[in-house]
Design an enzyme around this catalytic site. Sequence first.
Site: not given
Length: 258
Positions: A63, A153
Amino acid sequence: MRFANTRILITAAASGIGAAAARRFASEGATVVMSDIDNDRLVACAEAMKSLPGRITTHAADVSDERQIQDLVAHAATTLGGLDVLVNNAGLGCHGRVTELSTDDWRRVLGISLDSVFYATRAAMPHLITSHGCIVNTASISGLAGDYGFAAYAAAKGGVVNLTRTLALDHARDGVRVNAVCPGLVATQLTRKFFDNARIARAYEDAIPMGRAAQPEEIASVIAFLASSDASYVTGVNLAADGGLMAATGQPNFTRLM
């Protein structure tokens, strides 16, 4: 059979939330293309669902690679004859403050967790406009507030959260809804290290009002709701599914302490 005749593409679908979402959609009659970078696990996961009412096919892809995502979306749209729902589920965390993160770690987390959403959405949007479809992104409560030591993150998921809002604004008049689920701790292979560490497991148990992690199927239920006609007037929402964790101010539990 809420999703009969619905054409769905799910990324990072070989395990965890993605696999649970594929199972939920297929159990309600959807035709699903499951994608993941791990083709062997992807095929095995799809094989385990072959008895469900819906139809499942697979297509391996990284991805974080723009060209592979373009090929994935083109394959899904051709195979399914169009696209009604895109579930951008891929995500990766990396512990470290900015002074400790390498550039490669930063780019890897951003590439998988944020760039992938941009690539897939850009490729899928023309198909979704045609079908008046929708997008469900898997963000995180780490995109709604900060976490100690997870700079990359938090940045990536914060990007997903605000990209979700902006996409909803930009494409509402095109008939495309865009929402995100923001899970807290979910019991998956990626989070197993938290459960294996007694101190971390106890800290989570104390912090989460419901006292436990979510199961992937519980997050899949939220994804299914956001993708369904039951959410026909819902767009631009980042829905926390965290056992009540974000309801707290972060102050000490005075009931327990006093």
